[in-house]
Write a protein that holds these residues in place. Structure first.
Motif, PDB file in Angstrom:
ATOM      1  N   LEU A 296       0.836  -1.205   0.000  1.00 49.57           N
ATOM      2  CA  LEU A 296       0.000   0.000   0.000  1.00 49.57           C
ATOM      3  C   LEU A 296       0.867   1.250   0.000  1.00 49.57           C
TER       4      LEU A 296
ATOM      5  N   THR B  53       2.434   1.800  -3.498  1.00 54.34           N
ATOM      6  CA  THR B  53       1.479   2.177  -4.536  1.00 54.34           C
ATOM      7  C   THR B  53       0.902   3.568  -4.307  1.00 54.34           C
ATOM      8  N   CYS B  54       0.564   3.891  -3.072  1.00 49.33           N
ATOM      9  CA  CYS B  54      -0.232   5.087  -2.789  1.00 49.33           C
ATOM     10  C   CYS B  54       0.551   6.250  -2.205  1.00 49.33           C
TER      11      CYS B  54
ATOM     12  N   LEU C 280       4.520   7.933  -5.783  1.00 50.27           N
ATOM     13  CA  LEU C 280       3.807   9.054  -6.390  1.00 50.27           C
ATOM     14  C   LEU C 280       4.643  10.269  -6.794  1.00 50.27           C
TER      15      LEU C 280
ATOM     16  N   GLY D 176       4.742  -2.218  -5.441  1.00 52.70           N
ATOM     17  CA  GLY D 176       3.752  -1.147  -5.388  1.00 52.70           C
ATOM     18  C   GLY D 176       4.213   0.088  -6.125  1.00 52.70           C
TER      19      GLY D 176
ATOM     20  N   ALA E  68       2.346   1.940  -9.401  1.00 58.94           N
ATOM     21  CA  ALA E  68       1.701   3.237  -9.203  1.00 58.94           C
ATOM     22  C   ALA E  68       1.417   3.995 -10.502  1.00 58.94           C
TER      23      ALA E  68
ATOM     24  N   PHE F 185      -2.542   5.096 -11.417  1.00 59.72           N
ATOM     25  CA  PHE F 185      -3.083   6.434 -11.182  1.00 59.72           C
ATOM     26  C   PHE F 185      -2.890   7.437 -12.323  1.00 59.72           C
TER      27      PHE F 185
ATOM     28  N   PRO G 138      -5.589   7.474  -3.989  1.00 60.18           N
ATOM     29  CA  PRO G 138      -4.557   6.902  -3.112  1.00 60.18           C
ATOM     30  C   PRO G 138      -4.630   7.440  -1.688  1.00 60.18           C
TER      31      PRO G 138
ATOM     32  N   LEU H 214      -7.336   5.458   0.112  1.00 60.65           N
ATOM     33  CA  LEU H 214      -6.910   4.084   0.385  1.00 60.65           C
ATOM     34  C   LEU H 214      -5.975   4.026   1.587  1.00 60.65           C
ATOM     35  N   LEU H 215      -5.090   5.002   1.705  1.00 62.80           N
ATOM     36  CA  LEU H 215      -4.186   5.038   2.859  1.00 62.80           C
ATOM     37  C   LEU H 215      -4.965   5.139   4.168  1.00 62.80           C
TER      38      LEU H 215
END
Length: 379
Positions: free
Chosen positions: A205, A208-209, A213, A330, A334, A338, A353, A356-357
């Motif tokens: 997580l 990815t989030c 980014l 992740g 990403a 996104f 994102p 989701l966090l």
């Protein structure tokens, strides 16, 4: 250079090697006669082997000897970086990138295991936080240094990396402690244990989030403020600088309040800062939010890594390699997750994102395994 410093500096290599091409993609494309999109695939060509090999690198490192595996990985990285320097064709450059990623899969998790072995358990959070700060330096300085090198020739960046990796092959490492051989099948089964399963989910997580980014923040800076590439790159370093400055604070907080609190607090802070980037039209506020995202990342990393490293000593390398692999998988996912959403709606591109966090926090609070502490060094 003392042993601990050598382990910390080695942590720079993996994230730096992955991100060094980010600011030189136009030059790479022009040099090899390929499109910018194809040149950008050199990021994935590095990250996928890096993440996938880490699923088994801890097990193989325990079998072959951690220090020996780390030194061989450094040497392979030297050769792979030199191959990047001389590669006349793009496909050969991609091969060199894949080799770099695979080699670095044997550095990041094994270095963390070595650090855990020489650190008293009550100070493990601070040590892991400092290691995470070094990785943040590598991740955030790579585009800047790569871009500066590309002003003359992008190949100089890989020549410099080869020199650093060669120096690391001679750096001091702690001796290996004999461990019972662990099979790769046992490593994969260990992913089902709560002490590994929860950190894997949190690391995936995070990658990815949040940690994955920077590209999305760069899009935001370009679209909203039309900043130059060099200025965008400079702003992106705020993420790593904040992580560096807050490393000991973050590690101390994890030691005092526990891994579950560190992960939950990091996810909450990350959700708020990423959401803030979406909703703010102020450049200073966006810079501040991105810097705080670096602190959030370090909180989650310290909690995730200390939990994995305080498991069964015979499987510690395997656990941390799988957890680290999840983070980089992740990060590799990403852009695909996104970019399209951001192009359709920039606000939703960040708010998804961020949401989701935050939504993951109740599950973390309810299910995170308790850490067993001891005042003796972990062996």
């Amino acid at each position: 250079m003392n042993t601990k410093a050598a382990l910390y500096i080695g942590g720079l290599l993996g994230p730096f090697g992955g991100g060094v091409v980010a600011a030189m993609l136009p030059e790479l494309g022009a040099s090899f006669g390929v499109s910018p999109a194809l040149a950008a695939s050199s990021l994935t060509t590095y990250l996928l082997p890096f993440a996938l090999v880490m699923l088994v690198s801890g097990t193989l490192g325990e079998r072959w000897g951690l220090s020996r595996s780390i030194r061989v990985a450094y040497l392979v990285y030297v050769l792979a970086a030199l191959l990047s320097v001389i590669a006349p064709w793009f496909w050969l450059f991609q091969v060199s990138r894949g080799l770099q990623g695979a080699a670095n899969a044997f550095t990041t998790p094994l270095l963390l295991t070595k650090l855990a072995a020489i650190t008293p358990a009550h100070r493990l959070g601070r040590t892991v936080g400092t290691f995470g700060a070094m990785q943040a330096i590598g991740q955030t300085s790579a585009p800047l240094i790569g871009g500066l090198a590309a002003e003359a020739s992008w190949r100089w960046a890989f020549a410099g990396i080869a020199v650093v990796a060669l120096a690391l092959t001679a750096s001091p490492l702690p001796g290996d402690t004999p461990a019972a051989p662990t099979s790769i099948a046992a490593t994969l089964r260990s992913m089902l244990r709560p002490v590994v399963r929860w950190p894997i989910g949190a690391a995936l997580l995070l990658g990815t989030c949040l940690a994955g980014l920077p590209f999305l923040v760069a899009f935001r800076l370009d679209d909203a403020f039309a900043l130059s590439p060099s200025l965008r790159g400079t702003i992106l370093t705020a993420y790593g600088v904040a992580g560096i400055l807050g490393a000991r604070f973050v590690g101390g907080a994890a030691d005092r309040f526990g891994a579950r609190a560190a992960v939950s607090g990091g996810l909450l802070l990350g959700g708020l800062t990423i959401g803030g980037i979406a909703l703010s039209d102020s450049l200073p506020l966006i810079i501040a939010a991105w810097a705080l995202s670096g602190l959030a990342t370090q909180l989650v990393l310290v909690g995730v890594n200390t939990t994995a490293l305080t498991g069964d000593g015979t499987t510690r390398s395997s656990a941390i390699s799988v957890v680290t692999s999840a983070r980089f998988l992740g990060m590799a996912a990403a852009p695909a997750a996104f970019t399209g959403l951001y192009r359709a709606d920039p606000v939703l591109g960040f708010l998804l994102p961020a949401t989701l966090l935050v939504l993951a926090i109740p599950a973390i609070v309810a299910g995170w395994p308790h850490r067993t502490t001891t005042s003796a060094p972990i062996r």
